[in-house]
Design a protein around this motif. Structure first.
Motif, PDB file in Angstrom:
ATOM      1  N   ASP A 260       0.816  -1.215   0.000  1.00  0.00           N
ATOM      2  CA  ASP A 260       0.000   0.000   0.000  1.00  0.00           C
ATOM      3  C   ASP A 260       0.856   1.275   0.000  1.00  0.00           C
ATOM      4  N   PRO A 261       1.631   1.489  -1.066  1.00  0.00           N
ATOM      5  CA  PRO A 261       2.563   2.617  -1.088  1.00  0.00           C
ATOM      6  C   PRO A 261       1.863   3.979  -1.061  1.00  0.00           C
ATOM      7  N   ASP A 262       2.589   4.989  -0.547  1.00  0.00           N
ATOM      8  CA  ASP A 262       2.046   6.346  -0.488  1.00  0.00           C
ATOM      9  C   ASP A 262       1.905   6.960  -1.878  1.00  0.00           C
ATOM     10  N   VAL A 263       2.878   6.667  -2.747  1.00  0.00           N
ATOM     11  CA  VAL A 263       2.905   7.238  -4.094  1.00  0.00           C
ATOM     12  C   VAL A 263       3.202   6.123  -5.091  1.00  0.00           C
ATOM     13  N   ILE A 264       2.478   6.124  -6.190  1.00  0.00           N
ATOM     14  CA  ILE A 264       2.702   5.138  -7.253  1.00  0.00           C
ATOM     15  C   ILE A 264       3.061   5.885  -8.536  1.00  0.00           C
ATOM     16  N   PHE A 265       4.087   5.392  -9.209  1.00  0.00           N
ATOM     17  CA  PHE A 265       4.428   5.887 -10.545  1.00  0.00           C
ATOM     18  C   PHE A 265       4.137   4.774 -11.545  1.00  0.00           C
ATOM     19  N   ILE A 266       3.624   5.142 -12.703  1.00  0.00           N
ATOM     20  CA  ILE A 266       3.305   4.185 -13.763  1.00  0.00           C
ATOM     21  C   ILE A 266       4.115   4.545 -15.006  1.00  0.00           C
ATOM     22  N   GLU A 267       4.806   3.559 -15.577  1.00  0.00           N
ATOM     23  CA  GLU A 267       5.483   3.804 -16.850  1.00  0.00           C
ATOM     24  C   GLU A 267       4.425   3.839 -17.955  1.00  0.00           C
ATOM     25  N   GLU A 268       4.453   4.922 -18.728  1.00  0.00           N
ATOM     26  CA  GLU A 268       3.289   5.245 -19.544  1.00  0.00           C
ATOM     27  C   GLU A 268       3.084   4.368 -20.773  1.00  0.00           C
ATOM     28  N   SER A 269       4.091   3.642 -21.212  1.00  0.00           N
ATOM     29  CA  SER A 269       3.832   2.709 -22.310  1.00  0.00           C
ATOM     30  C   SER A 269       2.935   1.564 -21.843  1.00  0.00           C
ATOM     31  N   SER A 270       2.774   1.436 -20.519  1.00  0.00           N
ATOM     32  CA  SER A 270       1.963   0.358 -19.937  1.00  0.00           C
ATOM     33  C   SER A 270       0.633   0.839 -19.361  1.00  0.00           C
ATOM     34  N   VAL A 271       0.278   2.107 -19.554  1.00  0.00           N
ATOM     35  CA  VAL A 271      -0.923   2.648 -18.912  1.00  0.00           C
ATOM     36  C   VAL A 271      -2.171   1.842 -19.258  1.00  0.00           C
ATOM     37  N   ALA A 272      -2.325   1.456 -20.521  1.00  0.00           N
ATOM     38  CA  ALA A 272      -3.529   0.703 -20.918  1.00  0.00           C
ATOM     39  C   ALA A 272      -3.614  -0.617 -20.152  1.00  0.00           C
TER      40      ALA A 272
END
Length: 351
Positions: free
Chosen positions: A247-259
């Protein structure tokens, strides 16, 4: 010492060679004057980084704009679209080398990703082949190996000064990021996670990296840092329950994988209960690993991560402007707006 002069004659003799010791410890005789080069194993990126784009005579399929390739999302091909019209010399994703095409192009030198690939190319084409390092830089040892590799490539390409300049720039960015964050107390750091970490394509939210360089560079508290892996370069897949437990405070997503990530959160509504999702603390990053590892992207991402996690320490940084400074230094053009258009850029993501 990476190289010594061979017995080929004076510097004015075009047949003169030097002996290069590559990153695999192999010794290779290469011409003093290199005018044509091929980068296999995703090493064309570093040839561009070293301002030797005009020497490249062939590219790999993943660097094109053909179906399934990443040419439209790689800063070095975006900055140098002339590369897209070059002949195809292989497919690094499938470890395929087109020996016949390389032999026909007849470069002075070929760069390769590992010793076995280099030996195959050299024996089948008769062209000197030098092993270089193009993989991840999640550990200090990998980063050192990468910088050494840049200097080896610089010697082969006649770009010693450029290699030194680029290594110095990487060092300055690492030092700046570290200085801004090294004294922040652990108790004051939010926990952080990267999802959708791209590796040989896009992946869902449970694809992450225990040694994610943009996190390491800003001394972030990566919840996945204790995940066991045999290869610190590549993505690891965790269980859905593990992410929910962290349950992390902040999540980053690599955008080529957003879908793929949005598909995950649609299928499994429990992800919506993650505090980062509920609190609107999910942010997009440019994908660091597309057709191997884009070191310009990872440094730009690190500045954005720093800005989000520690706004006081990065109050003087505009991540988009910094990204363009980094791209200009690495590939010669400010391509952030293009990357933003094709991937999404630095922004909040709604899951």
């Amino acid at each position: 010492m990476f190289y010594t002069f061979g017995m080929g004659g004076s510097a004015s003799n075009s047949n003169e060679t030097v002996t290069i010791t590559d990153v695999a410890g192999r010794t290779v005789q290469v011409p003093v004057q290199v005018d044509k080069v091929v980068g296999t194993g995703c090493s064309a990126r570093e040839i561009v980084y070293l301002n030797a784009t005009d020497k490249i005579v062939g590219i790999e399929q993943m660097e094109t704009n053909t179906t399934g390739a990443w040419g439209n999302q790689l800063p070095y091909t975006v900055a140098h679209p002339e590369l897209l019209s070059l002949p195809i010399v292989g497919n690094a994703k499938k470890s395929i080398i087109n020996y016949e095409e390389i032999a026909k192009l007849n470069p002075d030198v070929v760069f390769a990703a590992d010793a076995s690939q280099a030996e195959d190319i050299q024996s089948k084409t008769g062209i000197p082949t030098v092993v270089v390092y193009t993989m991840g830089v999640g550990t200090p040892e990998q980063m050192t190996k990468y910088k050494d590799s840049l200097k080896i490539m610089g010697k082969v390409l006649g770009k010693n000064e450029r290699a030194d300049e680029l290594v110095s720039y990487i060092n300055s960015c690492e030092e700046d990021l570290n200085q801004r964050t090294k004294d922040i107390a652990e108790s004051e750091k939010p926990t952080v996670y990267v999802g959708g970490h791209a590796y040989r394509g896009s992946h869902g939210i449970t694809s992450t990296n225990a040694f994610y360089p943009p996190f390491r560079m800003v001394n972030a508290k990566n919840v996945a840092s204790n995940v066991t892996t045999n290869d610190t370069s590549i993505a690891v897949q965790i269980d859905k329950e593990q992410l929910i437990k962290w349950d992390p405070d902040v999540i980053f997503i690599e955008e080529s994988s957003v879908a793929s990530v949005i598909d995950d959160t649609t299928k499994f509504p429990e992800y919506k209960n993650l505090k980062a999702v509920k609190n609107g603390k999910v942010h997009g990053l440019m994908s660091y690993c597309l057709s191997s590892y884009n070191k310009d992207i990872l440094i730009a991402d690190a500045y954005y991560v720093g800005k989000i996690l520690y706004p006081d320490q990065f109050k003087d940084v505009d991540p988009e402007e910094k990204a363009d400074e980094i791209f200009e230094k690495f590939v010669g053009k400010p391509v952030y707006n293009h990357m933003k258009a094709v991937q999404g850029g630095f922004k909040k993501i709604e899951l």
